[in-house]
Design an enzyme around this catalytic site. Sequence first.
Site, PDB file in Angstrom:
ATOM      1  N   ASP A 100     -96.458  56.522   7.784  1.00 47.58           N
ATOM      2  CA  ASP A 100     -95.116  56.375   8.335  1.00 47.58           C
ATOM      3  C   ASP A 100     -95.208  56.603   9.834  1.00 47.58           C
ATOM      4  O   ASP A 100     -96.305  56.817  10.362  1.00 47.58           O
ATOM      5  CB  ASP A 100     -94.155  57.382   7.685  1.00 47.58           C
ATOM      6  CG  ASP A 100     -94.477  58.827   8.048  1.00 47.58           C
ATOM      7  OD1 ASP A 100     -95.485  59.068   8.752  1.00 47.58           O
ATOM      8  OD2 ASP A 100     -93.723  59.718   7.636  1.00 47.58           O
ATOM      9  N   ASP A 154     -93.416  59.124  12.746  1.00 42.85           N
ATOM     10  CA  ASP A 154     -92.557  60.303  12.877  1.00 42.85           C
ATOM     11  C   ASP A 154     -92.113  60.477  14.326  1.00 42.85           C
ATOM     12  O   ASP A 154     -92.931  60.386  15.246  1.00 42.85           O
ATOM     13  CB  ASP A 154     -93.335  61.564  12.463  1.00 42.85           C
ATOM     14  CG  ASP A 154     -93.989  61.427  11.090  1.00 42.85           C
ATOM     15  OD1 ASP A 154     -93.279  61.512  10.090  1.00 42.85           O
ATOM     16  OD2 ASP A 154     -95.222  61.205  11.040  1.00 42.85           O
ATOM     17  N   ASP A 212     -89.544  58.534  10.030  1.00 43.28           N
ATOM     18  CA  ASP A 212     -88.841  59.816   9.926  1.00 43.28           C
ATOM     19  C   ASP A 212     -88.354  60.240  11.305  1.00 43.28           C
ATOM     20  O   ASP A 212     -89.117  60.180  12.273  1.00 43.28           O
ATOM     21  CB  ASP A 212     -89.783  60.916   9.403  1.00 43.28           C
ATOM     22  CG  ASP A 212     -90.098  60.760   7.923  1.00 43.28           C
ATOM     23  OD1 ASP A 212     -89.417  59.972   7.244  1.00 43.28           O
ATOM     24  OD2 ASP A 212     -91.038  61.430   7.454  1.00 43.28           O
TER      25      ASP A 212
HETATM   26  N1  DCT Z   1     -94.362  68.234   8.025  1.00 40.41           N
HETATM   27  C1  DCT Z   1     -93.628  69.383   7.894  1.00 40.41           C
HETATM   28  N2  DCT Z   1     -92.906  69.587   6.770  1.00 40.41           N
HETATM   29  C2  DCT Z   1     -92.917  68.666   5.794  1.00 40.41           C
HETATM   30  C3  DCT Z   1     -93.642  67.483   5.912  1.00 40.41           C
HETATM   31  C4  DCT Z   1     -94.356  67.298   7.056  1.00 40.41           C
HETATM   32  O1  DCT Z   1     -93.629  70.225   8.788  1.00 40.41           O
HETATM   33  N3  DCT Z   1     -92.242  68.895   4.680  1.00 40.41           N
HETATM   34  C5  DCT Z   1     -95.157  68.032   9.210  1.00 40.41           C
HETATM   35  C6  DCT Z   1     -96.630  68.076   8.977  1.00 40.41           C
HETATM   36  C7  DCT Z   1     -97.153  66.760   9.396  1.00 40.41           C
HETATM   37  C8  DCT Z   1     -95.989  66.057  10.036  1.00 40.41           C
HETATM   38  O2  DCT Z   1     -94.828  66.761   9.689  1.00 40.41           O
HETATM   39  C9  DCT Z   1     -95.861  64.624   9.651  1.00 40.41           C
HETATM   40  O3  DCT Z   1     -95.905  64.461   8.248  1.00 40.41           O
HETATM   41  P1  DCT Z   1     -96.588  63.178   7.629  1.00 40.41           P
HETATM   42  O4  DCT Z   1     -96.006  61.955   8.214  1.00 40.41           O
HETATM   43  O5  DCT Z   1     -96.513  63.303   6.151  1.00 40.41           O
HETATM   44  O6  DCT Z   1     -98.093  63.380   8.035  1.00 40.41           O
HETATM   45  P2  DCT Z   1     -98.968  62.638   9.112  1.00 40.41           P
HETATM   46  O7  DCT Z   1     -99.940  63.638   9.595  1.00 40.41           O
HETATM   47  O8  DCT Z   1     -98.105  61.970  10.108  1.00 40.41           O
HETATM   48  O9  DCT Z   1     -99.751  61.586   8.235  1.00 40.41           O
HETATM   49  P3  DCT Z   1     -99.550  60.006   8.178  1.00 40.41           P
HETATM   50  O10 DCT Z   1    -100.351  59.508   9.326  1.00 40.41           O
HETATM   51  O11 DCT Z   1    -100.107  59.568   6.872  1.00 40.41           O
HETATM   52  O12 DCT Z   1     -98.095  59.712   8.307  1.00 40.41           O
HETATM   53 MG    MG Z   2     -96.627  60.547   9.589  1.00 36.83          MG
END
Ligand code: DCT
Ligand code: MG
Length: 500
Positions: free
Chosen positions: A334, A336, A424
Site C-alpha cells: 500500500d 502510507d 492509508d
Molecule cells: N503501523 C502501526 N500500526 C498498525 C499498522 C502499521 O503503527 N496497526 C505502522 C508500522 C508500519 C507502518 O505503520 C506501515 O504499515 P504497513 O503499510 O503495513 O507496512 P509497510 O512497512 O509500509 O509495508 P508495505 O511496504 O508492505 O506496505
Molecule cells: Mg505500507
Amino acid sequence: MFHTSIVPQVRKRPRPAEAGVPGNGEVKFKDVRLYLVERKMGRSRRNFLTQLARSKGFIVEDVLSDNVTHVVSENSHAWSLWEWLKDVAPGNLAHMNVLDISWFTDSMRERRPVAVETRHLIEDSLAEEDSGGEPAALTAVSQYACKRRTTIDNYNKIFTDAFEVLAERCEFNQMEGRCLGFRRAASMLKSLTWPVRCLEATLSLPCLGDHAKAVMDEILQYGRSFEVERLQSDERYQMLKLFTSVFGVGPKTAEKWYRLGLRSFGDVMADHTIQLNRMQQNGFLHHGDISRAVSRAEAQALTDLIDGAVHTIAPRAAVALTGGFRRGKEFGHDVDFIVTTPELGKEENLLPSIISRLSHQGILLYSDYHASTFDMSKLPSVKFEAMDHFAKCFLILRLEGSRVEGGLQIDEGDSRGWRAVRVDLVSPPIDRYAFALLGWSGSRQFERDLRRFARAERRMLLDNHALYDKTKKEFLAATTEKDIFAHLGLEYIEPWQRNA
Ligand code: DCT
Ligand code: MG
C-alpha cells in the site's frame, strides 16, 4: 509468598469430571485452555492460581491433554521443563504456547488472555537468549532491531523467506509467541552485511532459537528446508494464505471459511450463509489489483495526487510519505501518508475534506474513515494496542496509468489503463507528529523493538502518541524523530536503515 507447603512428589490423576470445569466462574474465553505446571510451582499455589483464573472466566485444564493451548510454568529451568513436557505431553506440543508465569499474571491483571509476546515464552533451547538485558559483550549484533542498521539489501533472503513462511504458519495457528520468534530471527539476519555460509557463523548471533538454527542447517546442507516445502504444499496453509490475501480478511475469518470446507474464492461467493462486510466486498472486487505490489513510481504518482488534493483544501497542511516507501523500498502493498496542519486542532477536519475532494475527482473507490479517539489524558498506555488513536482512513484509489512514470504495474493484456491501489492516511495533531511519523515509518519489527527496548532498558513507554519516562514520571517532548532517539539514548537510525 505462596510457597508455604512442601509438595509431595506423588502425582495423583485428577478425576476426569474435574478436567476443564471452570468451577466458580462462567467461561468467558472458550478458545484458550490453560494448563498450569505443578512442578516447581507447588500444589497449593497451583490450586490458588487455578481458582483465580477460573473466577475470571478462564478454562483451566487439570490434565495436559491435546486441548490445552497455553502451558504456564513458574520457576522452571527451560531445559528441564521442556524435557519433562516432551516426556509427558501428547504429540501436539508444537501447537501449544509454553509460557512463563508473567503471561498468566498479565492476563489476570487484564482480565483477558493477553497476546503472547517473546518475553512470555519459555523457549525450547539452552542457547536461547533470555528476554532480559542485552548479551552485548558477547556479540556485535544487538538483539534489538532499533540498535541495528538494516537496509533493503538482504544477504540472507534464502533463510528469511523460510522464516517468513514459518512465522505465517504460527500466525495462522494463533501462536503469537513463536511467530514473533521467527520474525525476530529473520529481522536479525536482514541486518547482516554478509551472507551466513556455515552454521558456526550463527554462534555469536542473537535471536536464533534451536528451531531457527535447524532450518538454517537444512538450507545450508540441501539448499532448501523440507519443513518449509511441506508446509507450502499443505492445503490448509495454502487456503489460509489465499483467503487472508483479501483486504479485510484476517486469520480468524480465513480459518472459519476453511472449516466450512471452502477452497476457492468461487466457493466463498457461492456460499449464501456468508455475509461479507463492506471492506471484504471491496477486497474481492479489487483483489487482482490490490494483491499486486505497488511500485515506487506509482507511489510517487499517488504522492502528487494526495499533495494536490490536500493543498486545494488546506494550503498550509503538510503531506509526508511514510511506511515502506519512506524506508526506500521499491515495492509495497500500500502507500502510507501522514497529513497534518501547522495549527494544533486544525487537523480535525482534514481527512473528511480530503476524502470528499478525492471523491469529487472521481478516483475514490473505497473509503473507511475513523475519527480521532486520541485523548492525551488517557496516556501513557501500558497496554499493547494494534492501532493508534489518531484520525485515519483506509482507502482504495483509482490510479490512471498516464500519471505514472514508466506506466502501471498491471497484468499483461490488461487494457484498462488504470489500477486500484490501497492508500492509508493518518492525521495526528502537530505536537504528536514526530511520534506518529516514527511509528508509521516502520518496519513493524523495528517499531516492536523500539518499544521493547524503551520498556526493558530505559523504563520508558513508547507508542505512536508519546514517550513516557516511568522513573521521572513525565512525558518527554519531541518535535523530530531525532529527539525521540536521543531521549532513548539510541544512535539515530535513518528511515532507510529501519528495514528490520
Ligand atoms: N503501523 C502501526 N500500526 C498498525 C499498522 C502499521 O503503527 N496497526 C505502522 C508500522 C508500519 C507502518 O505503520 C506501515 O504499515 P504497513 O503499510 O503495513 O507496512 P509497510 O512497512 O509500509 O509495508 P508495505 O511496504 O508492505 O506496505
Ligand atoms: Mg505500507
